[in-house]
Design an enzyme around this catalytic site. Structure first.
Site, mmCIF file in Angstrom:
data_model
loop_
_atom_site.group_PDB
_atom_site.id
_atom_site.type_symbol
_atom_site.label_atom_id
_atom_site.label_comp_id
_atom_site.label_asym_id
_atom_site.label_seq_id
_atom_site.Cartn_x
_atom_site.Cartn_y
_atom_site.Cartn_z
ATOM 1 N N TYR A 1 72.245 44.658 9.735
ATOM 2 C CA TYR A 1 71.726 45.301 10.946
ATOM 3 C C TYR A 1 70.494 46.110 10.591
ATOM 4 O O TYR A 1 70.505 46.844 9.597
ATOM 5 C CB TYR A 1 72.778 46.240 11.551
ATOM 6 C CG TYR A 1 73.312 45.725 12.862
ATOM 7 C CD1 TYR A 1 72.434 45.456 13.911
ATOM 8 C CD2 TYR A 1 74.665 45.493 13.048
ATOM 9 C CE1 TYR A 1 72.919 44.960 15.116
ATOM 10 C CE2 TYR A 1 75.143 45.000 14.257
ATOM 11 C CZ TYR A 1 74.261 44.733 15.289
ATOM 12 O OH TYR A 1 74.731 44.242 16.465
ATOM 13 N N GLU B 1 68.215 47.748 13.269
ATOM 14 C CA GLU B 1 67.531 48.213 14.485
ATOM 15 C C GLU B 1 66.459 49.233 14.119
ATOM 16 O O GLU B 1 66.662 50.075 13.247
ATOM 17 C CB GLU B 1 68.554 48.815 15.455
ATOM 18 C CG GLU B 1 69.281 47.724 16.223
ATOM 19 C CD GLU B 1 70.534 48.226 16.920
ATOM 20 O OE1 GLU B 1 71.137 49.189 16.438
ATOM 21 O OE2 GLU B 1 70.894 47.640 17.949
ATOM 22 N N ASP C 1 48.857 33.569 25.293
ATOM 23 C CA ASP C 1 50.107 33.021 24.756
ATOM 24 C C ASP C 1 49.726 31.729 24.039
ATOM 25 O O ASP C 1 49.450 30.701 24.670
ATOM 26 C CB ASP C 1 51.078 32.749 25.909
ATOM 27 C CG ASP C 1 52.382 32.124 25.416
ATOM 28 O OD1 ASP C 1 52.422 31.646 24.268
ATOM 29 O OD2 ASP C 1 53.343 32.099 26.201
ATOM 30 N N THR D 1 55.254 31.551 19.760
ATOM 31 C CA THR D 1 56.500 31.178 19.112
ATOM 32 C C THR D 1 56.119 30.775 17.685
ATOM 33 O O THR D 1 54.945 30.551 17.388
ATOM 34 C CB THR D 1 57.181 29.976 19.797
ATOM 35 O OG1 THR D 1 56.218 28.950 19.977
ATOM 36 C CG2 THR D 1 57.764 30.369 21.142
ATOM 37 N N LYS E 1 56.649 25.909 16.828
ATOM 38 C CA LYS E 1 55.944 24.731 17.362
ATOM 39 C C LYS E 1 54.914 24.281 16.318
ATOM 40 O O LYS E 1 55.311 23.949 15.207
ATOM 41 C CB LYS E 1 55.322 25.073 18.716
ATOM 42 C CG LYS E 1 56.374 25.464 19.771
ATOM 43 C CD LYS E 1 55.764 25.626 21.138
ATOM 44 C CE LYS E 1 56.815 25.898 22.206
ATOM 45 N NZ LYS E 1 57.095 27.336 22.384
ATOM 46 N N ARG F 1 62.723 29.065 14.549
ATOM 47 C CA ARG F 1 62.709 29.295 16.001
ATOM 48 C C ARG F 1 62.626 30.794 16.269
ATOM 49 O O ARG F 1 63.506 31.558 15.872
ATOM 50 C CB ARG F 1 63.995 28.710 16.582
ATOM 51 C CG ARG F 1 64.074 28.652 18.073
ATOM 52 C CD ARG F 1 65.109 27.628 18.489
ATOM 53 N NE ARG F 1 64.653 26.297 18.145
ATOM 54 C CZ ARG F 1 63.805 25.571 18.880
ATOM 55 N NH1 ARG F 1 63.359 26.027 20.032
ATOM 56 N NH2 ARG F 1 63.416 24.381 18.488
#
Ligand code: DSN
Length: 412
Positions: free
Chosen positions: A53, A55, A198, A224, A227, A233
């Site tokens: 974790y 955060e 984008d 992203t 691609k 991903r």
């Protein structure tokens, strides 16, 4: 691929992974947004980093024990900034849609106005589609493409002058021409709007200098990583320094909880790979392959929206054949070619049926396809579309596509 442990623990899932590997190996992948990431990236994504974790952000976490995670995430941020020439990077977004959502959250209040490309003309759901958070909570005005498949920049300017958006979005998920980021910046400046590019689809091309960079012109750049950039991903947001704090706050605690640090490690590895000279050659080949495929299809008598592509993708316009995108995507699957149905401008069919098929070359280029292979792919596609009822013919075409796959092995 090592599935030793999963085979023992969960043979049912292991079997499906093996079948999926074979599907990827034995089919020609032309979905424009897909790619085959490296084994190095997959090792990072499959690593023990999934256990942690973290955060918060590097060196400012809500949990202890993040000293190694901090180094990895900082490396990913630095590599993203260097590769794309932006001041700040947040590498935590789980996807491109969430990256865009964070820009909306950092810059606007519900009801504020956005100008972006219409989904059916090549835009993206998260740029303001009425069924997405972006269209539900913001006032969206959309521009489209003209009869040549190009953005009409004067029309965008007129719309911006009329609607005075707070945010203008450029970038698309189905646009085959070079995007003129400088023109978008001039329009944004004229109306006092912020500018978001984008670049999810073209990130690999931008990283390699094969498509102009938005960095000198845009306040925000989202992408992203899976691609044309060929990573795991996920998503990344980059921005000018003045927006860094607002973006970080929008990602966490605004929209997400614990970041996926194993995926962030995969992003770091992919960003390093994308900075190498081999990747530049790869990106150049993506475009050469797309042009060869488009030319091959046109030589076979097929229509392409906007004619010759300038990047990695194109949309076959099936209207004159009387066939639909939905049916032809299924026929292509039968002959070993994976692609997705897509609307064409002014499509008479519904978005679920469509009159088009989007085709892209990042994935086949990764497995080594060259121009002559793309000419053969074009012939297979055209034959499949024109003789879609001839089962024997389709069987022969399947054999031809398999031969191409065997010529360029994947993950062997
Ligand atoms: N679904 C992606 C694509 O196929 O372009 C965009 O998010």
């Amino acid at each position: 691929m090592n599935l030793e442990n999963i085979k023992k623990v969960d043979p049912e899932v292991a079997e499906q992974i093996e079948l999926e590997l074979k599907r990827q190996q034995d089919n020609i992948e032309l979905i424009a947004s897909e790619n085959f990431t490296s084994e190095a990236v997959m090792e990072a994504c499959g690593s023990i980093l999934t256990n942690k974790y973290a955060e918060g952000k590097p060196n400012k976490r809500y949990y202890n024990g993040c000293e190694h995670i901090d180094v990895i995430e900082s490396i990913a941020q630095k590599r993203a900034c260097e590769l794309f020439g932006m001041d700040h990077a947040n590498v935590q977004p789980h996807s491109g849609a969430q990256a865009n959502m964070a820009v909306f959250m950092a810059t606007m209040k519900p009801g504020d106005r956005v100008l972006s490309m219409d989904l059916s003309n090549g835009g993206h759901l998260s740029h303001g589609s009425p069924v997405n958070f972006s269209g539900l909570y913001f006032d969206v005005k959309s521009y489209g493409i003209n009869e040549y498949g190009e953005i009409d920049y004067e029309n965008v300017r007129q719309m911006a002058l009329e609607h005075k958006p707070k945010l203008i979005i450029c970038g698309a998920s189905n646009y085959s021409k070079i995007i003129d980021f400088k023109k978008f910046k001039e329009i944004a400046d004229e109306v006092g709007a912020l500018l978001l590019a984008d670049i999810a689809h073209i990130a690999g091309l931008v990283a390699a200098g094969v498509h102009p960079s938005p960095a000198p012109y845009c306040d925000f750049v989202t992408t992203t990583t899976h691609k044309s950039l060929r990573g795991p991903r996920g998503g990344i947001i980059m921005c000018k320094e003045e927006f860094a704090a607002a973006i970080d706050k929008a990602v966490f605690p605004g929209l997400q909880g614990g970041p996926l640090e194993h995926i962030i490690a995969g992003k770091a590895v992919a960003l390093l790979e994308a900075s190498k000279p081999e990747f530049k050659e790869y990106a150049q080949q993506i475009v050469k392959n797309a042009k060869a495929l488009a030319q091959g299809l046109m030589d076979e008598g097929m229509d392409i929206v906007g004619g010759m592509t300038e990047n990695h993708l194109m949309t076959l316009d099936l209207r004159k054949t009387g066939k639909t995108g939905k049916d032809m995507a299924n026929v292509l699957e039968k002959v070993g070619i994976t692609a997705n149905k897509n609307t064409v401008p002014n499509d008479p069919q519904s978005p679920f049926v469509t009159s088009g098929i989007r085709l892209g070359t990042p994935a086949v280029t990764t497995r080594g396809f060259k121009e002559e292979d793309m000419v053969e792919v074009a012939k297979i596609i055209a034959s499949a579309v024109f003789s879609s009822d001839n089962e024997l013919g389709l069987k022969n075409l399947r054999e031809r596509s398999l031969k191409l796959c065997e010529k360029h092995p994947l993950y062997d």
